[in-house]
Design an enzyme around this catalytic site. Structure first.
Site, PDB file in Angstrom:
ATOM      1  N   LYS A  40       0.702  -4.151   5.519  1.00 16.09           N
ATOM      2  CA  LYS A  40      -0.454  -3.552   6.181  1.00 16.09           C
ATOM      3  C   LYS A  40      -1.302  -2.781   5.169  1.00 16.09           C
ATOM      4  O   LYS A  40      -0.781  -2.169   4.236  1.00 16.09           O
ATOM      5  CB  LYS A  40       0.041  -2.622   7.278  1.00 16.09           C
ATOM      6  CG  LYS A  40      -1.008  -1.774   7.968  1.00 16.09           C
ATOM      7  CD  LYS A  40      -0.349  -0.904   9.019  1.00 16.09           C
ATOM      8  CE  LYS A  40      -1.320   0.125   9.576  1.00 16.09           C
ATOM      9  NZ  LYS A  40      -1.653   1.178   8.578  1.00 16.09           N
ATOM     10  N   LYS A  45       1.419  -0.817  -1.028  1.00 10.08           N
ATOM     11  CA  LYS A  45       1.777  -2.027  -1.787  1.00 10.08           C
ATOM     12  C   LYS A  45       1.600  -1.825  -3.282  1.00 10.08           C
ATOM     13  O   LYS A  45       2.440  -2.248  -4.071  1.00 10.08           O
ATOM     14  CB  LYS A  45       0.929  -3.217  -1.316  1.00 10.08           C
ATOM     15  CG  LYS A  45       1.200  -3.642   0.105  1.00 10.08           C
ATOM     16  CD  LYS A  45       0.321  -4.806   0.520  1.00 10.08           C
ATOM     17  CE  LYS A  45      -1.146  -4.447   0.478  1.00 10.08           C
ATOM     18  NZ  LYS A  45      -1.489  -3.376   1.455  1.00 10.08           N
ATOM     19  N   LYS A  71     -10.934  -3.797  -5.081  1.00 11.06           N
ATOM     20  CA  LYS A  71     -10.918  -2.378  -5.481  1.00 11.06           C
ATOM     21  C   LYS A  71     -10.300  -2.196  -6.862  1.00 11.06           C
ATOM     22  O   LYS A  71     -10.411  -1.119  -7.446  1.00 11.06           O
ATOM     23  CB  LYS A  71     -10.136  -1.540  -4.453  1.00 11.06           C
ATOM     24  CG  LYS A  71     -10.732  -1.529  -3.061  1.00 11.06           C
ATOM     25  CD  LYS A  71     -10.120  -0.430  -2.195  1.00 11.06           C
ATOM     26  CE  LYS A  71      -8.620  -0.524  -2.065  1.00 11.06           C
ATOM     27  NZ  LYS A  71      -8.162  -1.698  -1.313  1.00 11.06           N
ATOM     28  N   ASP A 158      -3.577  -7.207   5.175  1.00  8.51           N
ATOM     29  CA  ASP A 158      -2.851  -8.194   5.964  1.00  8.51           C
ATOM     30  C   ASP A 158      -3.306  -9.600   5.611  1.00  8.51           C
ATOM     31  O   ASP A 158      -4.426  -9.811   5.135  1.00  8.51           O
ATOM     32  CB  ASP A 158      -3.086  -7.972   7.463  1.00  8.51           C
ATOM     33  CG  ASP A 158      -2.770  -6.542   7.889  1.00  8.51           C
ATOM     34  OD1 ASP A 158      -2.017  -5.886   7.161  1.00  8.51           O
ATOM     35  OD2 ASP A 158      -3.281  -6.110   8.925  1.00  8.51           O
TER      36      ASP A 158
END
Length: 298
Positions: A40, A45, A71, A158
């Site tokens: 999510k 992560k 990013k 996701d």
């Protein structure tokens, strides 16, 4: 009803019923163990990927981490800075990769980890799968994968389309970062379904999940027991992890506080588990309504 009017049956083949980016055979990664990290959005992560890369490096492995997010913030705790993206660097040379040198798009971070930020198209345009493919192709052209033991793809948010799932075409194992809450587990359930779809045509299999930033793991464990999945690590919600991000460092560079030392041990244990090989899990993801009913309290 004529054959022309019949509703087509989707057989689960890669890209069937949609437009997807398929793997170019020339970009196949060979000789390294490849892991893709999913979860999510905002679940941690990049923190997991970077500390896992550092743990592999601590084990003496030659590691390459590829951030797959526009990013480009996957690897800054390893390098101490935001790197330019592969897609931006390619633009500068009018997409002539032969004009680039490895040092133009690969930085060396803590423990010798090689760091690449693939980047991505501007929001709402293009396909992230194309960027991943171009990054791997560029790495192969410059022989950057020949002396690598571990490749980690850190994938944004996701899985919602074939582009986001593109790293699964390269991976041996997919690792899901989750938390002990409804939204994270709900997202994990959908990611599991996406990996299962890719596994019909690629070698990728599920390794398990990491319960991240969670005091307890009861809801994660209950879900895993229900579908035949495994939690293979637990990272508690400790402030040292937040502070490490602010200091632009992995936990392996932080002072030896008790929480830091314990988290390092867990990352090392996770790295050893992945390196030694996990059983290729084949869980059965739940229907949305069923997972809604499973989780939470009466």
């Amino acid at each position: 009803m004529s054959p022309r009017d019949e509703i087509p049956t989707l057989k689960g083949q890669d890209g069937e019923g949609s437009v997807q980016v398929h793997q170019d055979a020339s970009t196949k990664i060979e000789g390294a163990k490849v892991f893709s990290v999913y979860g999510k959005g905002g679940i941690g992560k990049s923190t997991t990927s970077s500390n896992l890369s550092a743990a592999f490096a601590k084990m003496g492995k030659r590691v390459l981490q590829i951030g797959c997010d526009p990013k480009h913030d996957s690897t800054f705790t390893l390098t101490g800075r935001l790197q330019p993206t592969v897609i931006d660097i390619l633009k500068e040379v009018d997409f002539h990769p032969e004009e680039l040198r490895p040092e133009d798009f690969v930085a060396t971070g803590w423990g010798g980890v090689k760091c690449v930020e693939a980047g991505g198209p501007p929001a709402g345009t293009g396909c992230g799968g194309y960027v991943v493919g171009q990054t791997v192709k560029l790495l192969k052209q410059h022989h950057m994968l020949e002396d690598t033991d571990v490749v980690i793809f850190d994938v944004l948010g996701d899985v919602v389309c074939g582009g986001f799932a593109a790293p699964l075409q390269h991976a041996d194992r997919a690792l899901i970062v989750t938390a002990n809450d409804f939204d994270s587990i709900y997202a994990m359930n959908r990611i599991i379904a996406a990996v299962q779809a890719k596994s019909a045509n690629y070698k990728v299999r599920l390794a398990g999940c990491v319960a991240n930033r969670s005091k307890d793991t009861d809801e994660v464990d209950r879900y895993c027991a229900e579908i035949g999945f495994n939690r293979i690590a637990h990272m508690p919600d400790v402030d040292a992890i937040r502070r490490s991000r602010l200091k632009k460092k992995t936990l392996f560079e932080m002072d030896d506080e008790e929480d830091v030392v314990n988290c390092r041990k867990e990352y090392i244990r996770l790295a050893e588990t992945l390196w030694n090989g996990t059983e290729p899990l084949v869980p059965a993801p739940m229907e949305d309504r069923d997972i809604f009913e499973l989780l939470g309290f009466d």
